[in-house]
Design an enzyme around this catalytic site. Structure first.
Site, mmCIF file in Angstrom:
data_model
loop_
_atom_site.group_PDB
_atom_site.id
_atom_site.type_symbol
_atom_site.label_atom_id
_atom_site.label_comp_id
_atom_site.label_asym_id
_atom_site.label_seq_id
_atom_site.Cartn_x
_atom_site.Cartn_y
_atom_site.Cartn_z
ATOM 1 C CG ASN A 1 -0.271 -0.119 2.512
ATOM 2 O OD1 ASN A 1 0.696 -0.851 2.656
ATOM 3 N ND2 ASN A 1 -0.766 0.585 3.515
ATOM 4 C CD GLU A 59 3.689 -0.396 10.059
ATOM 5 O OE1 GLU A 59 2.500 -0.686 10.345
ATOM 6 O OE2 GLU A 59 4.029 0.097 8.979
ATOM 7 C CB CYS A 90 -1.165 -0.116 8.926
ATOM 8 S SG CYS A 90 0.327 0.885 8.740
ATOM 9 C CD GLU A 98 9.522 0.285 10.158
ATOM 10 O OE1 GLU A 98 10.141 -0.287 9.226
ATOM 11 O OE2 GLU A 98 8.287 0.454 10.146
#
Length: 494
Positions: free
Chosen positions: A167, A264, A298, A476
């Protein structure tokens, strides 16, 4: 080409000069397809625009070997040289921003505005971690009772397996690759089969910037390649963005070799709207952000919780914002919402909306239908507002991953917190309020890796991003993102 041209003609013209998807293994470019070929379909038009060679265990093993071979050289490259290469790559990402955005649109149907923004984020992450490449240092450790000398040395881990979902490919490459290569690691990167073009072009720009062959290797593939990569004994760490089902398989493979992982994963981010919020700003942000990338993100605020005293007003105004949202050909910058990624995703989203209405009593205020006419061959779904969504329903608790915003009322701050924390996810949480005392309380009370107030968004390159619960673990962004890719060796002298 202007909007008077048909969408199909516009997309056919945009495909001129598409990078040929090939595996990049050391200095070799291969089109081996031991796992078959993937027909890449433009999600806007339904037309096949490339055949992607799917690698398997052989390609993965060759890529890991190439990365291991390059690792001593890259590890020992002075940090200032790594910084110069990464800064040059960041400049190239900026110079080729329009091209990379076009490739993103053709790959996954993101709107041009979203694709340009994602390319800018990749540039920002690359610049940020370039600045750390020559600033990694250890510390001196001492104790009065110890007569010797001790210090620590930050060292790269080795070969990193990097796997991303479809995505946000160009942004994810910036997020995942920049801290890994800044710290002296080499990478085997498996893009989603839906994203062959941006990864190919990113590599070309990285080599143009001076990145040595073998530091970044790319293998196109599906489950076979992913399984071979995550179970390979010479992988030092796995960095994965995707869903929790795949994450379980990755962890099973990693555990066999006792390898760490950075995950993630998904989210079902709550967005608390209080009566003291600036509703004009709050609703433009809340509805607009939920529909970014056709809701396929997300950490988007897809679950709105609204104080009951303003509930009816918010539902009505949120629906008005959604109805006014430009949807159509993502190559046109005037459109904000493009298609969802595949027919399977589209059917799942529409079935989720229908089931929420039939089984839980949720009210479809607007949207919930597929667009026809010029858009019939793609999967364009109108921005959808579901009101009166009960907290026990699946649509309240589970990720839809589409242009769907659910709205649920609450009566007190305590109830809002309970509802917000009532899912197994914890990637992000949002709140719209002008009460500073409440902001401080919610910052502690909401169970999420990032808590975002009044139009704030994550991720950003300068702060840690990562979730709790089924949203994964590891960070991250920020200095914390560097620590994911180094280990601290202790050296002691007697």
């Amino acid at each position: 080409m202007g909007s008077s041209v048909s969408m199909k003609d516009r997309h056919q013209a945009a495909r001129e000069g598409l990078p040929e998807p090939r595996h990049a293994i050391g200095g070799r470019r291969l089109s081996t397809d031991g796992a078959g070929r993937w027909s890449h379909v433009d999600p806007s038009t339904g037309e096949v625009q490339a055949l992607v060679p799917m690698g398997g265990a052989a390609e993965i093993d060759a890529a890991v070997t190439a990365a291991r071979t390059a690792f001593p050289m890259w590890r020992d490259t002075p940090g200032v040289r790594r910084r110069e290469i990464m800064e040059r790559l960041a400049r190239l990402l900026d110079e080729h921003r329009d091209e990379l955005a076009r490739l993103t649109v053709l790959e996954n149907g993101a709107s041009m505005a979203t694709a340009l923004h994602m390319t800018g984020l990749a540039r920002d992450w690359m610049y940020y971690y370039a600045g750390w490449a020559d600033r990694l240092d250890g510390r001196v450790a001492s104790d009065r009772a110890y007569s010797g000398f001790a210090y620590t040395v930050p060292e790269p881990l080795g070969v990193i397996a990097s796997i991303i979902t479809w995505n946000g490919p160009i942004m994810s490459m910036g997020m995942k690759l920049s801290p890994a290569i800044a710290t002296g690691n080499c990478v085997v990167y498996k893009p989603a089969e839906i994203n062959p073009f941006t990864s190919q072009r990113f590599l070309e720009l990285a080599l143009e910037a001076g990145l040595p062959e073998g530091v970044l290797n790319i293998v196109h593939g599906g489950a076979e390649a992913g399984g071979a990569l995550t179970s390979h004994p010479d992988i030092a760490k796995i960095s994965f963005t995707g869903g929790d089902i795949t994450a379980h398989k990755i962890l099973d493979a990693a555990n066999r070799n006792l390898r760490p992982a950075l995950l993630e994963l998904g989210g079902k981010s709550a967005n608390l709207v209080f009566a003291d919020a600036d509703l004009d700003t709050a609703l433009d942000f809340s509805v607009g952000t939920c529909m970014v990338n056709a809701g396929q993100g997300c950490s988007l605020p897809t679950r709105m919780l609204v104080e009951r005293s303003i509930y009816d007003e918010v539902v009505e105004r949120a629906a008005a914002v959604a109805r006014a949202m430009p949807i159509g050909d993502p190559l046109l910058e005037s459109n904000f919402v493009g298609p969802v990624i595949t027919p399977v995703a589209g059917e799942r989203i529409l079935n989720t909306v229908a089931r929420a209405s039939a089984e839980s009593g949720a009210r479809v205020v607007t949207g919930g239908v597929r667009m026809e006419g010029e858009y019939a061959d793609g999967w364009f779904i109108e921005p959808t507002i579901l009101a009166d969504v009960p907290p026990q329903s699946d649509v309240f608790r589970k990720e839809v991953f589409g242009p769907v915003l659910t709205i649920t009322p609450f009566d007190s701050e305590e109830e809002a917190i309970e509802l917000a924390n009532g899912t197994p996810y914890g990637l992000a949480a949002y709140a719209q309020t002008n009460n500073h005392a409440r902001i401080r309380r919610l910052g502690y009370a909401l169970d999420a890796g990032s808590v975002l107030f009044n139009s704030a968004m994550a991720p950003v390159h300068f702060a840690p991003f990562g979730g709790v619960g089924l949203s994964g673990y590891g960070k991250e962004g920020g200095p914390e993102g560097l620590e994911e890719f180094i280990h601290r060796k202790t050296v002691m002298i007697g």
